[in-house]
Design a protein around this motif. Structure first.
Motif, PDB file in Angstrom:
ATOM      1  N   VAL A 521       0.846  -1.187   0.000  1.00  0.00           N
ATOM      2  CA  VAL A 521       0.000   0.000   0.000  1.00  0.00           C
ATOM      3  C   VAL A 521       0.882   1.238   0.000  1.00  0.00           C
ATOM      4  O   VAL A 521       2.029   1.203   0.436  1.00  0.00           O
ATOM      5  CB  VAL A 521      -0.956   0.029   1.217  1.00  0.00           C
ATOM      6  CG1 VAL A 521      -1.979  -1.081   1.134  1.00  0.00           C
ATOM      7  CG2 VAL A 521      -0.190  -0.060   2.524  1.00  0.00           C
ATOM      8  N   LEU A 522       0.314   2.337  -0.489  1.00  0.00           N
ATOM      9  CA  LEU A 522       1.065   3.579  -0.603  1.00  0.00           C
ATOM     10  C   LEU A 522       1.212   4.243   0.758  1.00  0.00           C
ATOM     11  O   LEU A 522       0.266   4.286   1.548  1.00  0.00           O
ATOM     12  CB  LEU A 522       0.347   4.525  -1.569  1.00  0.00           C
ATOM     13  CG  LEU A 522       1.099   5.776  -1.988  1.00  0.00           C
ATOM     14  CD1 LEU A 522       2.371   5.419  -2.741  1.00  0.00           C
ATOM     15  CD2 LEU A 522       0.201   6.658  -2.850  1.00  0.00           C
ATOM     16  N   ASN A 523       2.391   4.773   1.020  1.00  0.00           N
ATOM     17  CA  ASN A 523       2.702   5.377   2.309  1.00  0.00           C
ATOM     18  C   ASN A 523       3.752   6.469   2.087  1.00  0.00           C
ATOM     19  O   ASN A 523       4.685   6.245   1.307  1.00  0.00           O
ATOM     20  CB  ASN A 523       3.278   4.290   3.232  1.00  0.00           C
ATOM     21  CG  ASN A 523       3.410   4.731   4.669  1.00  0.00           C
ATOM     22  OD1 ASN A 523       2.510   5.340   5.196  1.00  0.00           O
ATOM     23  ND2 ASN A 523       4.528   4.420   5.281  1.00  0.00           N
ATOM     24  N   PRO A 524       3.639   7.689   2.690  1.00  0.00           N
ATOM     25  CA  PRO A 524       2.572   8.149   3.589  1.00  0.00           C
ATOM     26  C   PRO A 524       1.266   8.414   2.848  1.00  0.00           C
ATOM     27  O   PRO A 524       1.247   8.504   1.617  1.00  0.00           O
ATOM     28  CB  PRO A 524       3.146   9.454   4.160  1.00  0.00           C
ATOM     29  CG  PRO A 524       4.039   9.958   3.078  1.00  0.00           C
ATOM     30  CD  PRO A 524       4.655   8.739   2.457  1.00  0.00           C
ATOM     31  N   ASP A 525       0.189   8.576   3.603  1.00  0.00           N
ATOM     32  CA  ASP A 525      -1.111   8.839   2.994  1.00  0.00           C
ATOM     33  C   ASP A 525      -1.232  10.271   2.508  1.00  0.00           C
ATOM     34  O   ASP A 525      -1.854  10.534   1.481  1.00  0.00           O
ATOM     35  CB  ASP A 525      -2.229   8.556   4.008  1.00  0.00           C
ATOM     36  CG  ASP A 525      -2.302   7.083   4.353  1.00  0.00           C
ATOM     37  OD1 ASP A 525      -3.100   6.375   3.724  1.00  0.00           O
ATOM     38  OD2 ASP A 525      -1.542   6.636   5.230  1.00  0.00           O
ATOM     39  N   LEU A 526      -0.660  11.200   3.268  1.00  0.00           N
ATOM     40  CA  LEU A 526      -0.741  12.615   2.929  1.00  0.00           C
ATOM     41  C   LEU A 526       0.345  13.341   3.691  1.00  0.00           C
ATOM     42  O   LEU A 526       1.046  12.753   4.521  1.00  0.00           O
ATOM     43  CB  LEU A 526      -2.132  13.170   3.266  1.00  0.00           C
ATOM     44  CG  LEU A 526      -2.669  12.958   4.696  1.00  0.00           C
ATOM     45  CD1 LEU A 526      -2.219  14.070   5.637  1.00  0.00           C
ATOM     46  CD2 LEU A 526      -4.180  12.889   4.702  1.00  0.00           C
ATOM     47  N   ILE A 527       0.494  14.639   3.410  1.00  0.00           N
ATOM     48  CA  ILE A 527       1.392  15.477   4.200  1.00  0.00           C
ATOM     49  C   ILE A 527       0.582  16.621   4.794  1.00  0.00           C
ATOM     50  O   ILE A 527      -0.478  16.981   4.269  1.00  0.00           O
ATOM     51  CB  ILE A 527       2.581  16.011   3.371  1.00  0.00           C
ATOM     52  CG1 ILE A 527       2.091  16.855   2.186  1.00  0.00           C
ATOM     53  CG2 ILE A 527       3.454  14.869   2.888  1.00  0.00           C
ATOM     54  CD1 ILE A 527       3.219  17.495   1.389  1.00  0.00           C
ATOM     55  N   ALA A 528       1.055  17.174   5.906  1.00  0.00           N
ATOM     56  CA  ALA A 528       0.346  18.242   6.602  1.00  0.00           C
ATOM     57  C   ALA A 528       1.366  19.215   7.175  1.00  0.00           C
ATOM     58  O   ALA A 528       2.560  18.908   7.243  1.00  0.00           O
ATOM     59  CB  ALA A 528      -0.532  17.654   7.714  1.00  0.00           C
ATOM     60  N   PRO A 529       0.914  20.416   7.584  1.00  0.00           N
ATOM     61  CA  PRO A 529       1.860  21.406   8.131  1.00  0.00           C
ATOM     62  C   PRO A 529       2.742  20.795   9.209  1.00  0.00           C
ATOM     63  O   PRO A 529       2.253  20.208  10.170  1.00  0.00           O
ATOM     64  CB  PRO A 529       0.938  22.486   8.702  1.00  0.00           C
ATOM     65  CG  PRO A 529      -0.299  22.391   7.876  1.00  0.00           C
ATOM     66  CD  PRO A 529      -0.467  20.934   7.564  1.00  0.00           C
ATOM     67  N   ALA A 530       4.063  20.954   9.041  1.00  0.00           N
ATOM     68  CA  ALA A 530       5.008  20.286   9.948  1.00  0.00           C
ATOM     69  C   ALA A 530       6.168  21.174  10.325  1.00  0.00           C
ATOM     70  O   ALA A 530       7.098  20.700  10.972  1.00  0.00           O
ATOM     71  CB  ALA A 530       5.538  19.009   9.293  1.00  0.00           C
ATOM     72  N   THR A 531       6.144  22.446   9.966  1.00  0.00           N
ATOM     73  CA  THR A 531       7.262  23.321  10.305  1.00  0.00           C
ATOM     74  C   THR A 531       6.765  24.534  11.076  1.00  0.00           C
ATOM     75  O   THR A 531       5.981  25.338  10.569  1.00  0.00           O
ATOM     76  CB  THR A 531       8.018  23.784   9.039  1.00  0.00           C
ATOM     77  OG1 THR A 531       7.112  24.419   8.144  1.00  0.00           O
ATOM     78  CG2 THR A 531       8.683  22.612   8.352  1.00  0.00           C
TER      79      THR A 531
END
Length: 723
Positions: A521-531
Motif C-alpha cells: 500500500v502507498l505510504n505516507p497517505d498525505l502530508i500536513a503542516p510540519a514546520t
C-alpha cells in the motif's frame, strides 16, 4: 496462575491491558508501591518480548466471543504455562490478544512454534517523531474557533502538562462524549483535579522502557516532563481564543485544530539521562493503544516514528506488534493517525499499514528578517519578532563576557556568561551551539541586551524561534561576513529589521521520509503542516514555542479528523478517505507526498469516499482480499495490472461524477467507467488499468485518478506504478 489473573477470570473482567504487580498505570497505593518487573539483565538471560496471539482482540470479536476478555486471558495463560513463562508485565485483550513477558531464547522458540501465536518479537525503544527544525507557521486555528465537540482524541506521547488555559475545562467545549470509558489515575504528581472537562483521562506506562533507564527528574505519572506531548496536544485540541504573549511580543490568539475536542492522555514515551536514549518502548506503546481502544477514543494520535518492520521467517507479513495493536483500534472504528518519522528522504516512512493514516511533513509560512549594517549592506535571515531594533551598537558576545567567564561559553551566550554593564542596549552576536537557541536570547535579555544576531558556524538550519529579545538567525556564510565586519568596525551601529511572513509554494519538508515502492500500500497517505506550528509547552521561561516534525503534522491531522467525526456521521475509514482525497497537489513523487497536502477546508465535503468494513483490514492481512482493499490510493505493478476501488456519494443529492487519470509520463492509465451517477449513500466500483510502457522507459511512474463532482468536488486518488 497468579491471584490477579485468577480474580480477573472469576469476575469476567473486561480490562484492557490487564495490569499486574509491577505495572504502571494503576491507581491507588498498591500500584505505586509495586516493584518493577524483572527485565534483561535482571532475570538471567530472559528479555522482555511481545507475544501476540492469533485472531482479533475483544474490540473486534465481541460478537463472536460474548465472554470477551475472559476467554483470551485463559488462552494466554495456557500458552505461558506450556513454556514455563513468568507472570507477564502487561496483558492485552482489546486491540489485540497478547502479553509482554520476559522470555528466554528457548521460550521464544517454543512460543513461535505454537499455532495460536501470531508473532513474538523483542521489546524495542522507538524515537519520537519530532525535529529541531523550526520555521514559523501560523497556529492551526486563530481567534475564536470551534470544532470537535463530543469527540475524544487519544494521544500516545510523553504525557501532558495540563495547567493553564490551553487545557482548562470550559462550557464552550459543547456536548460531552457519549461512549467514552476512560479514567484518570491518581499520583503524587497528578491528582484527580488534573483531569477536567477537557482532559477526560490520563494513564501512564513505563515498564517496557524500564524505570531504571529514566532521567532522575522523570515524573512517574501522566505529567509531561519532556514537553513533546503538551505541544502535540495543544496543536490537536488546544482551547480556542487563547492569548499568546512571549516577552514583549503579542502573537495574537491561539486555537488547536479541534478546540472543542476532549483529550485522553496515554503517556508511553520517556526521557533518559542521555537524550539520545529518549523514546517509546513498544511494550508501553501497545499497552497505551490497547487501553485507548478500550476507552473508546474517536481519534488515536501516535507521535512515534521508527523503521518499519520487514518480512522475515518469524514475521512473514512484516506487520509488527504496534501495527497489530493499531489494527485493533481501526477495527473498533477509531481513526488512527500516526507520524511518518523525520529521518528524511532516504529513510522509509513508518506505519505502512492501510489502517493507519500516516502523515508526512509539509513546509509552511516563513517569517524573515534582515541585519542592516552601517554601510547599507543587508544580511537576510529568519526572524519571528515583529519588533525593529536599532540602530544600536553591535558587539561579539565574547567581548562582553562577565568577569571570570569561559570565553567559549560567552561566545555561545551560555546563561550567566554575559556582563550586563557591557551588553546593555547592544545587539549581541551569539554563535550557535552548547545551549538551545532560545536560551541564548534569554541570556542576552537578562544582560539587558537590545537584540541578538544568532549565527551558524557550520552548515545547519536557519530558524525563526520565539526569543526573549528580537533575534535574527543567519546562516554560516552571512554569519561569517557579519563577524568579520564587526571586528573591522568595532562599535558600529546595526538595525534588526523584521520583514514579516511569506508564503512560498508548499513542498515536502526535508525531514519527511519516503514510502517503500515495494510495499503493498502507498505510504505516507498525505502530508500536513510540519514546520513551526505554534504550541503550548510546560511552564518555563516561556509558555509557547514553535514545534516542527511529522508529530506536529500528525497532531494537526488528528484535530481535523476529530472535527470531521463531530460534524459528519462517517466511519473511521470514510474519515481517512476524506482527509486524503481532498488534499492539494504538491510537487514530488507520491512516495513523498501521498495524496498531497491536507486541506482542512475541503475535508468535510469530499463528494466521494472510499469506505470499507473494518473487518476488511484483517481479511486483507490474512490474504483473503488480495490486493483490492478499498484504500484511497493505488499501487499497480507495471503492464496490464488492474486495481478495483469502490466510491460512495456522501453528499446530499444525486450527482454525476466523471473520472480522469493525469500526471503519468511513462504508462497509459485508464479508468472505467468514465462517469457514474450516484444517489446519496449509493456506491459504485471503478477499475484502474495500466498498460505500457514504451521500450526502455523507466519502470516507476506515478500520477493521480481524479473524480470530479457536478458541484465542484474533487476526489484525488494517488497511483504508483512500480515493479
Amino acid at each position: 496462575m497468579s491471584r490477579a489473573l485468577a480474580a480477573a477470570l472469576a469476575a469476567g473482567v473486561g480490562m484492557s491491558a490487564l495490569a499486574l504487580p509491577g505495572v504502571s498505570g494503576l491507581s491507588g497505593p498498591a500500584a505505586s508501591a509495586a516493584p518493577p518487573a524483572p527485565h534483561a539483565g535482571e532475570a538471567g538471560d530472559a528479555r522482555l518480548h511481545l507475544v501476540t496471539l492469533t485472531g482479533p482482540g475483544s474490540a473486534a470479536s465481541d460478537r463472536v466471543f460474548p465472554s470477551g476478555p475472559t476467554r483470551e486471558l485463559a488462552r494466554q495463560q495456557r500458552l505461558l504455562d506450556r513454556v514455563g513463562a513468568p507472570e507477564p508485565v502487561y496483558r492485552w485483550t482489546t486491540a489485540l490478544s497478547g502479553v509482554a513477558v520476559d522470555l528466554t531464547d528457548a521460550q521464544v522458540r517454543a512460543l513461535r512454534a505454537e499455532p495460536e501465536v501470531a508473532l513474538v518479537e523483542p521489546n524495542t525503544v522507538r524515537p519520537l517523531a519530532a525535529t529541531r527544525t523550526r520555521v514559523v507557521h501560523p497556529a492551526p486555528g486563530t481567534g475564536r474557533d470551534t470544532g470537535g465537540a463530543g469527540t475524544v482524541i487519544g494521544l500516545v506521547d510523553t504525557g501532558l502538562h495540563p495547567d493553564g488555559p490551553v487545557f482548562s475545562g470550559s462550557p464552550g467545549l459543547g456536548r460531552a462524549p457519549r461512549d467514552f470509558r476512560g479514567s484518570c489515575v491518581s499520583e503524587p504528581d497528578w491528582d484527580q483535579s488534573a483531569c477536567t472537562d477537557k482532559v477526560l483521562a490520563a494513564q501512564w506506562y513505563v515498564e517496557g522502557f524500564g524505570r531504571g533507564r529514566l532521567r532522575a527528574a522523570s515524573s512517574l505519572s501522566p505529567r509531561d516532563d519532556h514537553g513533546h506531548g503538551t505541544r502535540t496536544a495543544s496543536i490537536a485540541a488546544g482551547n480556542s481564543d487563547i492569548s499568546v504573549r512571549v516577552g514583549r511580543e503579542d502573537l495574537g490568539r491561539h486555537s488547536g485544530a479541534a478546540p472543542q475536542a476532549r483529550l485522553a492522555v496515554y503517556k508511553a514515551c520517556w526521557t533518559a539521562p542521555d537524550p539520545a536514549d529518549d523514546g517509546c518502548a513498544s511494550a508501553d506503546l501497545v499497552t497505551a493503544i490497547d487501553r485507548a481502544t478500550a476507552d473508546r477514543v474517536d481519534v488515536l494520535s501516535l507521535a512515534v516514528g521508527g523503521t518499519p518492520a520487514s518480512p522475515g521467517p518469524d514475521n512473514p507479513d512484516g506487520v509488527d506488534t504496534v501495527e497489530r495493536a493499531l489494527l485493533g483500534a481501526a477495527e473498533a472504528d477509531i481513526v488512527v493517525v500516526a507520524a511518518a518519522g523525520n529521518a528524511g528522504a532516504r529513510s522509509r516512512a513508518a506505519h505502512p499499514s492501510p489502517w493507519v493514516t500516516t502523515v508526512g511533513g509539509a513546509t509552511g509560512v516563513q517569517r524573515r528578517g534582515r541585519v542592516v549594517l552601517g554601510d547599507g549592506t543587508t544580511l537576510p535571515g529568519a526572524m519571528a519578532s515583529s519588533l525593529r531594533v536599532g540602530p544600536a551598537p553591535l558587539v561579539l558576545a565574547a567581548d562582553v563576557a562577565t568577569r571570570g567567564a569561559d570565553r567559549d561559553r560567552a561566545r555561545q551566550c551560555a546563561p550567566g556568561s554575559l556582563d550586563a554593564a557591557r551588553a546593555r542596549g547592544r545587539v549581541v552576536v551569539c554563535e550557535r551551539g552548547l545551549v538551545s537557541r532560545v536560551d541564548k536570547s534569554a541570556a542576552v535579555g537578562l544582560a539587558d541586551g537590545a537584540g541578538v544576531v544568532l549565527v551558524n558556524t557550520r552548515r545547519g538550519s536557519v530558524d525563526a524561534d520565539l526569543h526573549r529579545v528580537p533575534t535574527v538567525h543567519l546562516g554560516r556564510d552571512n554569519g561569517a561576513r557579519l563577524r568579520d565586519w564587526v571586528r573591522e568596525n568595532p562599535g558600529a551601529l546595526v538595525t534588526l529589521r523584521p520583514e514579516g511572513a511569506r508564503r512560498p509554494a508548499s513542498k515536502v519538508a526535508g525531514f519527511s521520509p519516503t514510502g517503500d515502492p515495494a510495499a503493498p500500500v502507498l505510504n505516507p497517505d498525505l502530508i500536513a503542516p510540519a514546520t513551526g506550528l505554534l504550541s503550548a509547552v510546560p511552564p518555563g521561561a516561556e509558555r509557547w514555542a514553535f514545534t516542527s516534525g511529522t508529530s506536529a503534522a500528525a497532531a494537526y491531522t488528528s484535530g481535523i479528523a476529530a472535527r470531521l467525526r463531530a460534524r459528519r456521521d462517517w466511519s473511521a475509514a470514510a474519515v481517512r478517505s476524506a482527509l486524503a482525497t481532498t488534499s492539494a497537489a504538491v510537487p514530488g513523487s507520491v512516495l513523498r507526498t501521498g495524496a498531497g497536502r491536507l486541506r482542512s477546508d475541503l475535508a468535510a465535503r469530499p463528494g466521494l469516499v472510499h469506505d470499507l468494513d473494518p473487518g476488511d483490514y484483517r481479511r486483507w492481512l490474512e490474504g483473503s482480499l488480495g490486493r483490492h482493499l478499498n484504500t484511497p490510493s493505488i499501487i499497480l505493478r507495471r503492464d496490464r495490472d488492474v486495481a478495483r476501488r469502490t466510491i460512495t456519494n456522501v453528499g446530499r443529492q444525486p450527482l454525476y461524477f466523471s473520472s480522469a487519470a493525469s500526471g503519468f509520463e511513462r504508462y497509459d492509465v485508464r479508468v472505467t467507467p468514465a462517469a457514474v451517477r450516484l444517489a446519496p449513500g449509493e456506491s459504485a466500483t471503478y477499475t484502474v488499468r495500466v498498460s505500457g510502457p514504451a521500450s526502455g522507459a523507466r519502470p516507476v511512474d506515478d500520477g493521480v485518478v481524479t473524480w470530479r463532482g457536478a458541484t465542484g468536488t474533487r476526489t484525488r486518488v494517488p497511483v504508483l506504478i512500480t515493479r
